[in-house]
Write an enzyme that holds these catalytic residues in place. Structure first.
Site, PDB file in Angstrom:
ATOM      1  N   LYS A  15       0.795  -1.354   0.169  1.00 28.88           N
ATOM      2  CA  LYS A  15       0.013  -0.087   0.030  1.00 28.88           C
ATOM      3  C   LYS A  15       0.926   1.314  -0.013  1.00 28.88           C
ATOM      4  O   LYS A  15       0.809   2.255  -0.836  1.00 28.88           O
ATOM      5  CB  LYS A  15      -1.013  -0.014   1.281  1.00 28.88           C
ATOM      6  CG  LYS A  15      -1.877  -1.337   1.123  1.00 28.88           C
ATOM      7  CD  LYS A  15      -2.761  -1.008   2.510  1.00 28.88           C
ATOM      8  CE  LYS A  15      -2.051  -1.123   3.839  1.00 28.88           C
ATOM      9  NZ  LYS A  15      -1.185  -2.426   3.849  1.00 28.88           N
ATOM     10  N   ARG A  90      -9.722   0.353   8.638  1.00 26.48           N
ATOM     11  CA  ARG A  90      -9.452  -1.099   8.742  1.00 26.48           C
ATOM     12  C   ARG A  90     -10.492  -1.822   9.364  1.00 26.48           C
ATOM     13  O   ARG A  90     -10.166  -2.983   9.858  1.00 26.48           O
ATOM     14  CB  ARG A  90      -8.223  -1.071   9.716  1.00 26.48           C
ATOM     15  CG  ARG A  90      -6.720  -1.226   8.998  1.00 26.48           C
ATOM     16  CD  ARG A  90      -5.611  -1.033   9.733  1.00 26.48           C
ATOM     17  NE  ARG A  90      -4.502  -1.858   9.489  1.00 26.48           N
ATOM     18  CZ  ARG A  90      -3.359  -1.202   8.959  1.00 26.48           C
ATOM     19  NH1 ARG A  90      -3.472   0.193   8.481  1.00 26.48           N
ATOM     20  NH2 ARG A  90      -2.486  -2.010   8.734  1.00 26.48           N
ATOM     21  N   ARG A 129      11.395  -5.690   5.024  1.00 32.07           N
ATOM     22  CA  ARG A 129      10.989  -4.242   4.820  1.00 32.07           C
ATOM     23  C   ARG A 129      12.205  -3.268   5.593  1.00 32.07           C
ATOM     24  O   ARG A 129      12.448  -3.484   6.668  1.00 32.07           O
ATOM     25  CB  ARG A 129       9.590  -3.859   5.362  1.00 32.07           C
ATOM     26  CG  ARG A 129       9.278  -2.279   5.416  1.00 32.07           C
ATOM     27  CD  ARG A 129       7.827  -2.166   5.073  1.00 32.07           C
ATOM     28  NE  ARG A 129       7.074  -2.628   6.470  1.00 32.07           N
ATOM     29  CZ  ARG A 129       5.891  -2.630   6.505  1.00 32.07           C
ATOM     30  NH1 ARG A 129       5.034  -1.926   5.500  1.00 32.07           N
ATOM     31  NH2 ARG A 129       5.216  -2.873   7.529  1.00 32.07           N
ATOM     32  N   ARG A 162      11.087  -1.896  11.444  1.00 31.70           N
ATOM     33  CA  ARG A 162      10.045  -1.635  12.323  1.00 31.70           C
ATOM     34  C   ARG A 162      10.058  -2.849  13.504  1.00 31.70           C
ATOM     35  O   ARG A 162      10.048  -3.998  12.771  1.00 31.70           O
ATOM     36  CB  ARG A 162       8.542  -1.340  11.607  1.00 31.70           C
ATOM     37  CG  ARG A 162       8.443  -0.148  10.997  1.00 31.70           C
ATOM     38  CD  ARG A 162       7.276   0.138  10.107  1.00 31.70           C
ATOM     39  NE  ARG A 162       6.055  -0.647  10.660  1.00 31.70           N
ATOM     40  CZ  ARG A 162       4.990  -0.574   9.864  1.00 31.70           C
ATOM     41  NH1 ARG A 162       4.932   0.017   8.617  1.00 31.70           N
ATOM     42  NH2 ARG A 162       3.815  -1.253  10.410  1.00 31.70           N
ATOM     43  N   ARG A 173      -0.569  -9.719  13.158  1.00 27.31           N
ATOM     44  CA  ARG A 173      -0.977  -8.692  12.258  1.00 27.31           C
ATOM     45  C   ARG A 173      -1.861  -9.014  11.269  1.00 27.31           C
ATOM     46  O   ARG A 173      -2.919  -8.710  10.679  1.00 27.31           O
ATOM     47  CB  ARG A 173      -0.038  -7.472  11.635  1.00 27.31           C
ATOM     48  CG  ARG A 173       0.435  -6.630  12.995  1.00 27.31           C
ATOM     49  CD  ARG A 173       1.902  -5.783  12.591  1.00 27.31           C
ATOM     50  NE  ARG A 173       1.891  -5.177  11.362  1.00 27.31           N
ATOM     51  CZ  ARG A 173       2.807  -5.168  10.470  1.00 27.31           C
ATOM     52  NH1 ARG A 173       4.014  -5.873  10.973  1.00 27.31           N
ATOM     53  NH2 ARG A 173       2.623  -4.425   9.574  1.00 27.31           N
TER      54      ARG A 173
HETATM   55  P1  ADP Z   1       1.186  -1.822   7.262  1.00 25.47           P
HETATM   56  O1  ADP Z   1       1.695  -0.947   6.374  1.00 25.47           O
HETATM   57  O2  ADP Z   1       2.220  -2.953   7.624  1.00 25.47           O
HETATM   58  O3  ADP Z   1      -0.151  -2.453   7.036  1.00 25.47           O
HETATM   59  P2  ADP Z   1       0.544   0.382   9.063  1.00 25.47           P
HETATM   60  O4  ADP Z   1       1.699   1.133   9.078  1.00 25.47           O
HETATM   61  O5  ADP Z   1      -0.535   0.779   8.230  1.00 25.47           O
HETATM   62  O6  ADP Z   1       1.031  -1.166   8.980  1.00 25.47           O
HETATM   63  O7  ADP Z   1       0.055   0.124  10.657  1.00 25.47           O
HETATM   64  C1  ADP Z   1       0.876  -0.010  11.562  1.00 25.47           C
HETATM   65  C2  ADP Z   1       0.022  -0.245  12.893  1.00 25.47           C
HETATM   66  O8  ADP Z   1      -0.644   0.932  13.238  1.00 25.47           O
HETATM   67  C3  ADP Z   1      -0.961  -1.139  12.938  1.00 25.47           C
HETATM   68  O9  ADP Z   1      -0.670  -2.654  13.154  1.00 25.47           O
HETATM   69  C4  ADP Z   1      -2.031  -0.851  14.082  1.00 25.47           C
HETATM   70  O10 ADP Z   1      -1.588  -1.172  15.473  1.00 25.47           O
HETATM   71  C5  ADP Z   1      -1.877   0.588  13.574  1.00 25.47           C
HETATM   72  N1  ADP Z   1      -2.829   1.239  12.886  1.00 25.47           N
HETATM   73  C6  ADP Z   1      -2.592   1.754  11.505  1.00 25.47           C
HETATM   74  N2  ADP Z   1      -3.787   2.024  10.959  1.00 25.47           N
HETATM   75  C7  ADP Z   1      -4.831   1.774  11.737  1.00 25.47           C
HETATM   76  C8  ADP Z   1      -6.254   1.791  11.743  1.00 25.47           C
HETATM   77  N3  ADP Z   1      -6.885   2.253  10.375  1.00 25.47           N
HETATM   78  N4  ADP Z   1      -7.141   1.276  12.745  1.00 25.47           N
HETATM   79  C9  ADP Z   1      -6.584   1.026  13.700  1.00 25.47           C
HETATM   80  N5  ADP Z   1      -4.886   0.583  13.957  1.00 25.47           N
HETATM   81  C10 ADP Z   1      -4.149   1.125  12.978  1.00 25.47           C
HETATM   82  P1  ADP Z   2       2.162  -1.984   3.035  1.00 23.92           P
HETATM   83  O1  ADP Z   2       2.129  -0.512   3.346  1.00 23.92           O
HETATM   84  O2  ADP Z   2       0.871  -2.491   2.521  1.00 23.92           O
HETATM   85  O3  ADP Z   2       2.279  -2.730   4.411  1.00 23.92           O
HETATM   86  P2  ADP Z   2       4.844  -1.640   1.987  1.00 23.92           P
HETATM   87  O4  ADP Z   2       4.433  -0.829   0.807  1.00 23.92           O
HETATM   88  O5  ADP Z   2       5.332  -1.119   3.213  1.00 23.92           O
HETATM   89  O6  ADP Z   2       3.412  -2.427   2.439  1.00 23.92           O
HETATM   90  O7  ADP Z   2       5.715  -2.873   1.367  1.00 23.92           O
HETATM   91  C1  ADP Z   2       5.997  -3.877   1.805  1.00 23.92           C
HETATM   92  C2  ADP Z   2       7.431  -4.270   1.668  1.00 23.92           C
HETATM   93  O8  ADP Z   2       7.337  -5.124   0.531  1.00 23.92           O
HETATM   94  C3  ADP Z   2       8.416  -3.035   1.620  1.00 23.92           C
HETATM   95  O9  ADP Z   2       9.781  -3.909   1.957  1.00 23.92           O
HETATM   96  C4  ADP Z   2       8.362  -3.080   0.049  1.00 23.92           C
HETATM   97  O10 ADP Z   2       9.601  -2.331  -0.602  1.00 23.92           O
HETATM   98  C5  ADP Z   2       8.085  -4.473  -0.498  1.00 23.92           C
HETATM   99  N1  ADP Z   2       7.116  -4.388  -1.926  1.00 23.92           N
HETATM  100  C6  ADP Z   2       5.915  -3.650  -1.818  1.00 23.92           C
HETATM  101  N2  ADP Z   2       5.703  -4.058  -3.037  1.00 23.92           N
HETATM  102  C7  ADP Z   2       6.398  -5.108  -3.601  1.00 23.92           C
HETATM  103  C8  ADP Z   2       6.130  -5.623  -4.748  1.00 23.92           C
HETATM  104  N3  ADP Z   2       4.929  -5.712  -5.742  1.00 23.92           N
HETATM  105  N4  ADP Z   2       7.058  -6.582  -5.015  1.00 23.92           N
HETATM  106  C9  ADP Z   2       8.219  -6.957  -4.246  1.00 23.92           C
HETATM  107  N5  ADP Z   2       8.130  -6.064  -3.096  1.00 23.92           N
HETATM  108  C10 ADP Z   2       7.161  -5.243  -2.590  1.00 23.92           C
END
Ligand code: ADP
Ligand code: ADP
Length: 220
Positions: A15, A90, A129, A162, A173
């Site tokens: 994302k 979410r 990541r 992270r 998660r």
């Molecule tokens: P990822 O990119 O791996 O999906 P995020 O950076 O979006 O993770 O979120 C990290 C953490 O922040 C989540 O595991 C949760 O604890 C909190 N968080 C983020 N967005 C939300 C949301 N919309 N509602 C509740 N908790 C959230």
């Molecule tokens: P999210 O915000 O959904 O948690 P991220 O954008 O942070 O996901 O991506 C998670 C990890 O995977 C990062 O290390 C990113 O560089 C890698 N990544 C994202 N998209 C791809 C893809 N299409 N193929 C391979 N690696 C990816």
């Protein structure tokens, strides 16, 4: 006319990575709930202190707190033309609240971009990541390495892994995602808002697929 988009997908689906591509193409502000929580955590604000335990346990921060935070962000001036939400909503309660917030702002949700990724791939993405301290730019040691190891290509800040990307927390998660967030896929599909793309492809291929799938009117 404003454009509001949501990026939906499991942790590690890509994302944040795709938001960066889309931001450049659509000139919409990228609003990541996770990044806002982490900024608050770094500054040790009240919100950051409250969110801390939930985040490190892999749980969701309570809806009321999260919804208030997003409302405040969407009311800021840079969002008058719309926004790209990443990581919000979410839960079904957050999704309902988003409709109310956008209606109050005189807008509505245009599309939900769902990045679908196989579970084994998610785990590999999260374990490699790296994120930048200054702005949350995302890299991967194998799939998207920075030019200089440990340094952000965009702003030169330090890259870190992270705490919640540790294997135990990742498993939790993903469970939380399946139970609390995945129901939104059908919810938005039934409303005709869901745009589903195959996220198992390379970063560039996903970006191209997303651009081609955007609804008319989103590209200004
Ligand atoms: P990822 O990119 O791996 O999906 P995020 O950076 O979006 O993770 O979120 C990290 C953490 O922040 C989540 O595991 C949760 O604890 C909190 N968080 C983020 N967005 C939300 C949301 N919309 N509602 C509740 N908790 C959230
Ligand atoms: P999210 O915000 O959904 O948690 P991220 O954008 O942070 O996901 O991506 C998670 C990890 O995977 C990062 O290390 C990113 O560089 C890698 N990544 C994202 N998209 C791809 C893809 N299409 N193929 C391979 N690696 C990816």
């Amino acid at each position: 006319m404003s454009v509001y988009l949501v990026l939906l997908g499991a942790p590690g689906a890509g994302k944040g990575t795709q938001a960066k591509h889309l931001m450049e193409a659509l000139s919409l502000p990228h609003i990541s709930s996770g990044n806002i929580f982490r900024e608050n955590l770094n500054k040790q604000t009240e919100l950051g202190k409250l969110a801390q335990t939930f985040i490190s346990d892999g749980q969701l921060v309570p809806d009321d707190v999260t919804i208030a935070m997003i409302r405040e962000r969407l009311e800021q001036d840079d969002c008058t033309m719309g926004a790209m939400l990443d990581g919000f909503p979410r839960t079904p309660t957050q999704a309902e609240a988003l409709d109310v917030i956008l209606a109050d702002l005189g807008g509505e949700l245009d599309a939900v971009l769902y990045i679908k990724v196989t579970q084994e791939i998610l785990v590999r993405r999260l374990s490699g990541r790296w994120m930048c301290r200054a702005a949350g730019h995302v890299f991967h040691d194998e799939f998207n390495p920075p030019l200089v190891p440990g340094v952000c290509d965009y702003d030169g800040s330090e890259l870190y892994q992270r705490d919640d990307d540790r294997a135990e927390t990742v498993a939790e998660r993903i469970r939380v995602y399946i139970n609390q967030t995945a129901p939104l896929i059908d919810y938005y599909r039934q409303r005709g808002l869901l745009v589903e793309v195959d996220g198992d492809q390379s970063i560039e291929a996903v970006a191209d697929t997303l651009m081609a799938a955007l609804p008319e009117g989103a590209v200004q």
